[in-house]
Motif scaffolding. Structure first.
Motif, short mmCIF file in Angstrom:
data_model
loop_
_atom_site.label_atom_id
_atom_site.label_comp_id
_atom_site.label_asym_id
_atom_site.label_seq_id
_atom_site.Cartn_x
_atom_site.Cartn_y
_atom_site.Cartn_z
N THR A 443 0.82 -1.21 0.00
CA THR A 443 0.00 0.00 0.00
C THR A 443 0.85 1.26 0.00
OG1 THR A 443 -1.75 -1.17 1.19
CG2 THR A 443 -1.82 1.23 1.22
N GLN A 444 1.84 1.32 0.88
CA GLN A 444 2.67 2.53 0.95
C GLN A 444 3.41 2.77 -0.36
OE1 GLN A 444 2.82 4.78 3.51
NE2 GLN A 444 4.06 6.02 2.13
N GLN A 445 3.92 1.70 -0.95
CA GLN A 445 4.64 1.84 -2.21
C GLN A 445 3.71 2.29 -3.33
OE1 GLN A 445 5.08 -0.86 -0.09
NE2 GLN A 445 6.98 0.07 0.66
N ALA A 446 2.48 1.74 -3.34
CA ALA A 446 1.52 2.13 -4.38
C ALA A 446 1.14 3.60 -4.26
CB ALA A 446 0.28 1.25 -4.28
N VAL A 447 1.00 4.10 -3.03
CA VAL A 447 0.67 5.51 -2.83
C VAL A 447 1.79 6.39 -3.41
CG1 VAL A 447 0.43 7.32 -1.08
CG2 VAL A 447 -0.81 5.17 -0.82
N GLU A 448 3.02 6.04 -3.12
CA GLU A 448 4.14 6.86 -3.59
C GLU A 448 4.29 6.79 -5.11
OE1 GLU A 448 7.74 6.48 -1.32
OE2 GLU A 448 6.64 6.06 0.54
N VAL A 449 3.96 5.64 -5.71
CA VAL A 449 3.99 5.54 -7.17
C VAL A 449 2.93 6.45 -7.78
CG1 VAL A 449 3.55 4.03 -9.14
CG2 VAL A 449 4.99 3.23 -7.25
N GLU A 450 1.72 6.40 -7.25
CA GLU A 450 0.62 7.21 -7.78
C GLU A 450 0.91 8.70 -7.64
OE1 GLU A 450 -2.07 6.48 -9.42
OE2 GLU A 450 -1.90 4.29 -9.38
N ARG A 451 1.59 9.10 -6.58
CA ARG A 451 1.88 10.52 -6.36
C ARG A 451 3.16 10.98 -7.06
NH1 ARG A 451 -0.14 11.32 -0.03
NH2 ARG A 451 -2.32 11.68 -0.62
N GLY A 452 3.81 10.07 -7.77
CA GLY A 452 5.00 10.45 -8.51
C GLY A 452 6.23 10.62 -7.66
N LEU A 453 6.19 10.14 -6.42
CA LEU A 453 7.37 10.23 -5.56
C LEU A 453 8.42 9.22 -5.97
CD1 LEU A 453 5.54 10.61 -2.11
CD2 LEU A 453 6.39 12.41 -3.61
N VAL A 454 7.99 8.11 -6.55
CA VAL A 454 8.89 7.11 -7.13
C VAL A 454 8.32 6.73 -8.49
CG1 VAL A 454 9.66 6.24 -4.89
CG2 VAL A 454 7.68 5.19 -6.02
N THR A 455 9.10 6.04 -9.29
CA THR A 455 8.64 5.70 -10.65
C THR A 455 7.82 4.42 -10.68
OG1 THR A 455 10.74 4.58 -11.07
CG2 THR A 455 10.57 6.90 -11.71
N SER A 456 8.18 3.43 -9.86
CA SER A 456 7.52 2.13 -9.95
C SER A 456 7.85 1.30 -8.71
CB SER A 456 7.94 1.39 -11.22
OG SER A 456 9.36 1.25 -11.27
N ALA A 457 7.19 0.15 -8.63
CA ALA A 457 7.43 -0.77 -7.51
C ALA A 457 7.17 -2.19 -7.96
CB ALA A 457 6.55 -0.43 -6.31
N ASP A 458 7.98 -3.12 -7.49
CA ASP A 458 7.77 -4.53 -7.78
C ASP A 458 6.49 -5.03 -7.12
OD1 ASP A 458 10.13 -4.59 -9.18
OD2 ASP A 458 11.30 -5.46 -7.52
N THR A 459 5.91 -6.06 -7.70
CA THR A 459 4.74 -6.69 -7.09
C THR A 459 5.19 -7.80 -6.14
OG1 THR A 459 4.51 -8.26 -8.90
CG2 THR A 459 3.27 -6.20 -9.06
#
Length: 725
Positions: A443-459
């Protein structure tokens, strides 16, 4: 002996599941009980504690403005008193979890959402049957007991109408009110009959014993400014003299409909000093939305057996209040509100046959549950500056991994009338289930991806695994005479760890704007086990002309627990010995035709084994509180008055935490009119100021004392009118 089995076969022909229940006065050991959609049985045939709440007794409580979980908590001694919020978290039976059903359809799921009693309007409840104690005869989740809510059905004859209206208030403000309305039509003939009903309840604000508004619950949500709608229909078709079919359908919605919220200050500056303010708005409001269908078929002579078949579907969406998740920086922080969706399919088949002094019940259960959950994330630009009052959707992500649980269970139950007075029972249940889980981004990683804080995250990879569990039960009943009996039983119940909690976990590291998954819980190699609970029970009951008594002593224990090892990211089954033991009982004495007295009591103690093998008190966030109730009632042909009191006794654990108890009284009165009946009631008669059990537990869970300082509702007056015509 033969007469007894003839009577049993007659009862089987009269009832199957709740739709075919026969309603008798609870003054005989031979009362028919339909518990958990198994073959109908008399109380005298069940080697365990059985509590039956009939329609008249229930209506007296419901028309006082009390909800379902509150009434059950006050009338069933082994059940904890209600937490006074939307959730029934922590409202256990004998210190363990409860399986709740409507007409034999389970409201429990693999995710422990604790909203089983936010499920039906009291206007549609005919009777409630409660079986205390661990049992696997009726499926999983029943480590503490079973509550089977039986709905009202159509009856033969011309069109019959029922109307009920009610209003409650503590007169603290214009918002201190509750409105209720119910309307039904029923009727039919010996081949076809049915009932259609609509019931609604509209709540305003709630106030405590000091006349102060009660803080809204932003964690599990409450029932302030809540509106519910329950539409329920049932049809019974008699195909021929041996067969009948019953269909029940329900649409239920219960959700927040207001503009008040808990103000936490700009950027949560006042989270330790919250206020109740107007102006709350959200793109996702707390609510429970359900539709349910249940089909039951009975054949009295199917290959020489009595055959029962039940097929049901339940689809439920549970939405929660926006909740703040504080992180290292504001862009990483967020307010989120989850919606958790469960779709459940059940098929239950049973064959029953008498072979002389032996009755056999055997069958197969099939079940499938599909679960998904999402988290609505709200715009920080409005949510945090508004102090948690304005929630505009920014985006929606997964909250837990999607998963499916498919299971099959076979069971065999035998009853042997060994002598004229002694009956023995034994059974076995074998269940196999398969868990399939989808891939998931934290969840935390998905939030940061959606907000553009990071580019992507592994599943985090999903996976599949199986589990098997075998459960046994055995018991005996000895009839001391025609009016009283003693019983003993040993039984096992089970539950599986919440897949949404134990799975979907992983460790990430940040590399060049990408979250790299370094380790995760491998579901393929980590079986989610079925965890057993064992119970021994001894009891005695009698139903006399002037008095009824039922008393039982129990000892319940388990020695294993599934935990997620956050270091190795595995599901480990570890030794964790816990035990609950106690004594429960109820007494009613009918002094004469007008006066009756009685009460219930439950002493409970919950313990865990320490490292040195010594037993310590369980945490107060999990242990049940001992409780007691008492009542005095006067009744004649037209009037009735009942004064009742309930007491929750405080508990304390070895860590120094405690839950304070409280005592409340209610006065319930009614009068029969030339047309209809009027009820007037006062709940919390003495306007007692107290902290609810859930409020005290929430403070220990979350740590914000003022935010979760949930007081009990103060004195409230209720006036209702009901009429059948």
């Amino acid at each position: 002996m033969a007469a007894r089995h003839t009577a049993s076969r007659t009862l089987l022909s009269l009832a199957f599941f709740a739709p075919f229940a026969v309603h008798a006065a609870p003054t005989s050991l031979n009362e028919l009980v339909v518990v958990g959609s198994r073959a109908p049985a008399q109380i005298s045939q069940i080697p365990g504690s059985v509590w039956v709440l009939e329609d008249e007794e229930l209506e007296e409580q419901f028309r006082a403005g009390q909800d379902l979980k509150t009434v059950i908590g006050k009338l069933v001694p082994s059940m904890d008193l209600a937490p006074e919020t939307r959730t029934n978290y922590g409202q256990n039976m004998r210190g363990r979890s409860v399986l709740v059903m409507i007409d034999g359809v389970s409201l429990n799921g693999s995710r422990g959402l604790s909203r089983q009693f936010d499920s039906i309007d009291p206007f549609n409840v005919e009777r409630i049957e409660v079986l205390s104690g661990a049992t696997a005869v009726y499926g999983g989740g029943s480590t503490g007991g079973i509550v089977n809510i039986i709905t009202k059905k159509g009856r033969e004859g011309d069109a019959q109408f029922s109307t009920e209206i009610g209003v409650s208030s503590g007169f603290n403000s214009s918002e201190d009110r509750q409105y209720r309305f119910g309307q039904s039509i029923a009727g039919g003939n010996d081949r076809l009959k049915g009932r259609l009903a609509i019931a609604t309840e509209d709540n305003g604000a709630m106030y405590d014993g000091n006349g102060d508004a009660i803080m809204p619950d932003i964690s599990q949500t409450d029932l302030q400014y809540n509106r519910s709608l329950d539409v329920m229909g049932s049809t019974e078709i008699r195909i021929n003299e041996n067969q009948k079919l019953d269909l029940t359908a329900q649409l239920y919605n219960s959700g927040y409909r207001g503009n008040q919220g808990a103000w936490l200050g700009p950027y949560l500056a006042e989270i330790n000093n919250p206020e109740i303010r107007n102006g709350f708005s959200s793109d996702r409001d707390p609510q429970t939305d359900r539709h349910m269908f249940n089909l039951a078929w009975q054949h009295l002579d199917f290959l020489g057996h009595t055959a029962y078949l039940q097929a049901s579907m339940r689809n439920e969406e549970s939405s929660f209040h926006p909740y703040p998740y504080q992180r290292a920086t504001l862009p990483q922080s967020y307010f989120g509100a989850s919606q958790q969706n469960t779709r459940q399919y059940l098929i239950k088949g049973l064959l029953a046959k008498d072979f002389g002094n032996v009755r056999l019940n055997y069958g197969i259960d099939l079940d499938r549950e599909d679960f998904s959950a999402n988290q609505m994330i709200f715009d920080n630009a409005t949510a945090f500056p508004s102090g948690g009052m304005t929630f505009d959707e920014e985006f929606t992500i997964d909250r837990y991994p999607d998963y499916r649980v498919e299971g099959i269970a076979a069971y065999f139950q035998a009853e042997w009338q060994a002598t004229e007075r002694l009956q023995l029972n034994a059974g076995i249940r074998q269940r196999h289930a398969r868990l399939e889980m989808e891939d998931f981004i934290g969840t935390q990683q998905a939030v940061e991806v959606e907000r553009g804080l990071v580019t992507s995250a592994d599943t985090i990879p999903g996976g599949e695994n199986d589990y098997d569990v075998t459960l046994l039960n055995a018991g005996g009943i000895y009839n001391l005479n025609d009016d009283q009996q003693v019983w003993a039983n040993v039984s096992q119940g089970f539950e599986i760890p919440d897949p949404g909690k134990v799975a979907g976990r992983g460790n990430y590291s940040l590399s060049d704007g990408h979250y790299v998954l370094t380790d995760s819980l491998n579901i393929n190699d980590n079986t989610v086990p079925g965890l057993k609970t064992n119970q021994v029970e001894l009891g005695w009951r009698t139903y006399q002309v002037q008095w009824d008594v039922q008393v039982a002593a129990y000892y319940t224990w388990s020695d294993k627990e599934a935990v997620t090892n956050r270091t190795t990211l595995t599901v480990d089954v570890v030794d964790n010995k816990t035990r609950d033991y106690g004594l429960e009982g109820a007494l009613t004495w009918r002094a004469n035709r007008q006066w009756s007295f009685g009460g219930t009591a439950h002493y409970a103690r919950s313990e865990v084994e320490g490292a040195n093998g010594d037993w310590k008190k369980n945490l107060v966030t999990a242990a049940s509180l001992p409780n007691a109730t008492a009542f005095v009632q006067w009744r004649d042909s037209q009037n009735s008055a009942r004064l009742q009191g309930s007491r929750a006794f405080g508990i304390k654990d070895d860590a120094g935490d405690e839950i304070n108890g409280f005592t409340t009284f209610d006065l319930l009165t009614s009068r029969e009119l030339p047309l209809g009946r009027v009820n007037f009631s006062i709940t919390n008669l003495l306007d007692k100021q107290y902290n609810t059990v859930w409020g005290q537990r929430a403070q220990l869970f979350y740590g914000f004392e003022d935010l979760f300082d949930f007081k009990g509702q103060g004195r409230a007056y209720t006036l209702s009118y009901s009429v059948d015509y």
